[in-house]
Scaffold this motif. Structure first.
Motif, PDB file in Angstrom:
ATOM      1  N   LEU A 123     -14.262  -2.240   9.171  1.00 36.41           N
ATOM      2  CA  LEU A 123     -14.636  -2.155   7.763  1.00 36.41           C
ATOM      3  C   LEU A 123     -14.489  -3.510   7.086  1.00 36.41           C
ATOM      4  N   HIS A 124     -13.389  -4.191   7.354  1.00 39.73           N
ATOM      5  CA  HIS A 124     -13.157  -5.502   6.751  1.00 39.73           C
ATOM      6  C   HIS A 124     -14.200  -6.514   7.212  1.00 39.73           C
ATOM      7  N   ASN A 125     -14.490  -6.510   8.491  1.00 40.94           N
ATOM      8  CA  ASN A 125     -15.481  -7.451   9.012  1.00 40.94           C
ATOM      9  C   ASN A 125     -16.859  -7.190   8.419  1.00 40.94           C
ATOM     10  N   ALA A 126     -17.196  -5.932   8.192  1.00 38.16           N
ATOM     11  CA  ALA A 126     -18.485  -5.610   7.587  1.00 38.16           C
ATOM     12  C   ALA A 126     -18.547  -6.100   6.144  1.00 38.16           C
ATOM     13  N   LEU A 138     -10.013  -0.010  10.214  1.00 39.46           N
ATOM     14  CA  LEU A 138      -9.959  -1.027   9.152  1.00 39.46           C
ATOM     15  C   LEU A 138     -10.520  -2.389   9.558  1.00 39.46           C
ATOM     16  N   PRO A 139     -10.270  -2.883  10.771  1.00 34.73           N
ATOM     17  CA  PRO A 139     -10.878  -4.176  11.134  1.00 34.73           C
ATOM     18  C   PRO A 139     -12.396  -4.168  11.046  1.00 34.73           C
ATOM     19  N   ARG A 143      -2.771  -6.070  13.820  1.00 37.85           N
ATOM     20  CA  ARG A 143      -2.649  -6.897  12.622  1.00 37.85           C
ATOM     21  C   ARG A 143      -2.373  -6.098  11.349  1.00 37.85           C
ATOM     22  N   PRO A 144      -3.056  -4.961  11.061  1.00 43.85           N
ATOM     23  CA  PRO A 144      -2.758  -4.237   9.825  1.00 43.85           C
ATOM     24  C   PRO A 144      -1.313  -3.796   9.727  1.00 43.85           C
ATOM     25  N   PRO A 154     -13.026  -4.968  -2.442  1.00 46.73           N
ATOM     26  CA  PRO A 154     -13.510  -5.409  -1.129  1.00 46.73           C
ATOM     27  C   PRO A 154     -12.727  -6.641  -0.665  1.00 46.73           C
ATOM     28  N   GLY A 155     -12.375  -6.649   0.583  1.00 43.69           N
ATOM     29  CA  GLY A 155     -11.567  -7.728   1.138  1.00 43.69           C
ATOM     30  C   GLY A 155     -10.120  -7.349   1.360  1.00 43.69           C
ATOM     31  N   SER A 156      -9.701  -6.216   0.800  1.00 47.04           N
ATOM     32  CA  SER A 156      -8.300  -5.782   0.920  1.00 47.04           C
ATOM     33  C   SER A 156      -8.072  -4.830   2.091  1.00 47.04           C
ATOM     34  N   GLU A 157      -9.095  -4.526   2.855  1.00 47.75           N
ATOM     35  CA  GLU A 157      -9.072  -3.405   3.802  1.00 47.75           C
ATOM     36  C   GLU A 157      -7.940  -3.465   4.832  1.00 47.75           C
ATOM     37  N   LEU A 158      -7.676  -4.626   5.391  1.00 47.75           N
ATOM     38  CA  LEU A 158      -6.643  -4.705   6.434  1.00 47.75           C
ATOM     39  C   LEU A 158      -5.267  -4.304   5.907  1.00 47.75           C
ATOM     40  N   ALA A 159      -5.050  -4.497   4.628  1.00 50.03           N
ATOM     41  CA  ALA A 159      -3.757  -4.167   4.036  1.00 50.03           C
ATOM     42  C   ALA A 159      -3.630  -2.695   3.670  1.00 50.03           C
ATOM     43  N   TRP A 160      -4.674  -1.912   3.870  1.00 48.55           N
ATOM     44  CA  TRP A 160      -4.567  -0.479   3.610  1.00 48.55           C
ATOM     45  C   TRP A 160      -3.648   0.202   4.616  1.00 48.55           C
ATOM     46  N   ALA A 161      -3.497  -0.393   5.809  1.00 50.02           N
ATOM     47  CA  ALA A 161      -2.594   0.165   6.817  1.00 50.02           C
ATOM     48  C   ALA A 161      -1.165   0.097   6.303  1.00 50.02           C
ATOM     49  N   GLY A 162      -0.499   1.228   6.269  1.00 54.86           N
ATOM     50  CA  GLY A 162       0.859   1.277   5.759  1.00 54.86           C
ATOM     51  C   GLY A 162       0.902   1.650   4.302  1.00 54.86           C
TER      52      GLY A 162
END
Length: 549
Positions: free
Chosen positions: A251-254, A248-249, A2-3, A325-333
């Motif tokens: 971290l985001h879920n936490a 990242l998943p 997903r990221p 917080p909440g942006s973590e998945l979008a850090w990929a790339g």
């Protein structure tokens, strides 16, 4: 993963700058403005002071299932600002819409016909530009090498291109239809948002209405300092990423587990991430382990730094915000390189190209991501050129006096441009303009939960206030709500949510699906907003930069 998919979508939207879909209806024949000259006759020069224009191609393009028949115009404004202009031949009703660019631009994204929300679709002439240069592959929009020794190209990108293209387009429109456009609009995101604010500040007569999404208006601190901070925060002594996309998943879920409920609704998104005080240390791996569901001590440190704003050796903020917080998945790339991008992280590429080629006067000592020092001295070294890019002036008096309307918007989970900078700017603008009531008579801000940079997101993926802007300009109907939409990878709508003018928030009415916008109402903020950020750039708001005539 997903990221990775999210980053690919974000990069696509950066190139497109504003995700406005094709027109959905056709203008009635008796209301359309028909051409007064042939399309091919536009192939000529247009003498405009300071913006000599040359049309090199003008061809009628047949209608499709989504687009009307139009005269497709290509040309350039001297010295090298290329543009594409599309002029409907049967459906034009007097509106002009210009799109902004993304990143460092360097490419013309074909301008889409927009549904403005009024009786006619495809009734608007549309244009886009490359901002005066051609970017190199592979990513194009993060290439800055074109500006290393070319001040004219820099001028065009810094402040001139959007303005001169608006002048050129209006002259061509007048030549084709016999009259200039009745109303003119600009929409852009990221660098396009910066361009929109520049136009309101420096060229207040160019457009009647402007949409500035996720504006990169604090340009030199954002690209030169903040993106460098992100790159360095996640680079180990061996040059490899510290925090990896695989983490990242978890971290985001936490973050969601700790903070989702704070806005009164457990719905997979943070309505205001500033209320979330999450510590990544809660995910620390047991000694001697390193799995996808935990963080090593080094990764905890990197995550903490990514969430924090850049600072100098004395603790002075060098940018008004960090990752939310909440942006973590979008850090990929963006922050973390992934295989699909050749291992490149967009933040590093953007910052390094800026520091090497664009951030300092031509001939002056430059810098790199790896050599940049987070000091006030280095911050100030970026200012002489930076003020030419920045769109931080709080004096929009002339734009307001002319009746201009401004819609600002930003995603709360924007991984590229911290939303706190837009909040800081809007509160300063509000104070400069006489208070919230007076400001909202011509400028409104919308903050979109869970939305990443310019689009895509974890729960909400689309936001476009263009229709509301047109209604405000042409009907006098100020936007009281704009609906954000979430879609799954197949394009099916999974959630709609109302977004109200800041500082109002969306409150669940207690019944019905939380995925249906109809079940929410506007509510006041839990506390009066205090969005000012005291930082090293406090003096930049009074520096308007150059103006192209």
């Amino acid at each position: 993963m997903r990221p990775v998919r999210i980053f690919t979508a974000v990069l696509t939207l950066t190139l497109a700058t504003a995700g406005i879909g094709p027109a959905t209806a056709h203008a009635a024949a008796d209301s359309a403005v028909r051409p007064s000259s042939a399309c091919v006759d536009l192939v000529r020069g247009f003498t405009l002071p300071g913006a000599a224009t040359h049309v090199t191609e003008a061809t009628v393009v047949a209608a499709t299932g989504t687009d009307p028949e139009y005269c497709g115009v290509r040309g350039y404004v001297e010295p090298a600002v290329r543009f594409e202009l599309r002029l409907p031949t049967k459906t034009y009703a007097g509106r002009y819409l210009q799109y902004g660019c993304g990143g460092f631009c360097g490419v013309i994204t074909p301008p889409a016909f927009a549904d403005c929300g009024l009786p006619h679709g495809a009734d608007v002439a549309v244009a886009a530009t490359d901002d005066g240069h051609v970017g190199r592959t592979p990513f194009i929009v993060d290439d800055g090498s074109w500006g290393a020794n070319d001040q004219a190209a820099r001028d065009d990108f810094e402040f001139r291109a959007s303005h001169v293209v608006s002048r050129a387009a209006k002259a061509i429109i007048k030549a084709f239809y016999g009259a200039p456009p009745k109303k003119s609009y600009f929409t852009g995101c990221s660098d396009g948002g910066r361009e929109g604010l520049q136009l309101a500040q420096r060229y207040p007569g160019d457009f009647d209405g402007i949409v500035a999404g996720a504006p990169a208006n604090y340009w030199s601190p954002l690209v030169g300092v903040f993106q460098t901070w992100l790159a360095r925060a996640n680079t180990g002594a061996d040059g490899r990423p510290i925090l990896t996309a695989a983490k990242l998943p978890a971290l985001h879920n936490a973050v969601l587990a700790a903070c989702d409920r704070l806005d009164g609704l457990t719905d997979g998104q943070l309505d205001d991430p500033r209320t979330c005080h999450f510590d990544p240390a809660t995910l620390t791996c047991p000694a001697g382990t390193d799995t996808a569901d935990c963080l090593t001590p080094a990764q905890v440190g990197a995550a903490r730094k990514i969430y924090s704003p850049p600072v100098d050796e004395r603790g002075t903020l060098l940018y008004p915000g960090g990752e939310q917080p909440g942006s973590e998945l979008a850090w990929a790339g963006w922050i973390i390189g992934v295989p699909e991008t050749g291992g490149a992280a967009f933040a590093r590429n953007l910052a390094d190209n800026y520091l090497r080629y664009l951030g300092y006067p031509i001939g002056a000592p430059a810098s790199t991501v790896d050599s940049f020092a987070f000091t006030r001295r280095e911050f100030d070294r970026l200012t002489p050129v930076g003020v030419r890019y920045n769109a931080m002036s709080l004096d929009l008096t002339e734009f307001r006096r002319r009746g201009g309307k401004l819609v600002l918007w930003h995603g709360w989970a924007d991984q590229a441009i911290p939303p706190t900078g837009t909040l800081d700017y809007y509160q300063r603008l509000t104070q400069r303009s006489g208070g919230l009531t007076q400001t909202q008579s011509w400028a409104r801000l919308f903050m979109v939960p869970s939305l990443y940079h310019c689009g895509t997101g974890s729960t909400l993926t689309e936001f476009d206030p263009l229709r509301e802007l047109v209604a405000w300009v042409e009907r006098g109907t100020a936007p009281t709500v704009v609906t954000a939409t979430g879609r799954d990878p197949a394009g099916a709508v999974t959630r709609t949510r109302p977004v109200f003018p800041y500082p109002l928030r969306a409150a669940y009415d207690g019944s019905g699906s939380v995925d249906d916008a109809a079940n929410f109402r506007p509510a006041p903020p839990a506390a009066p907003p205090h969005d000012f950020v005291h930082w090293a750039g406090d003096g930049l708001y009074a520096l308007p930069g150059p103006v192209a005539r």
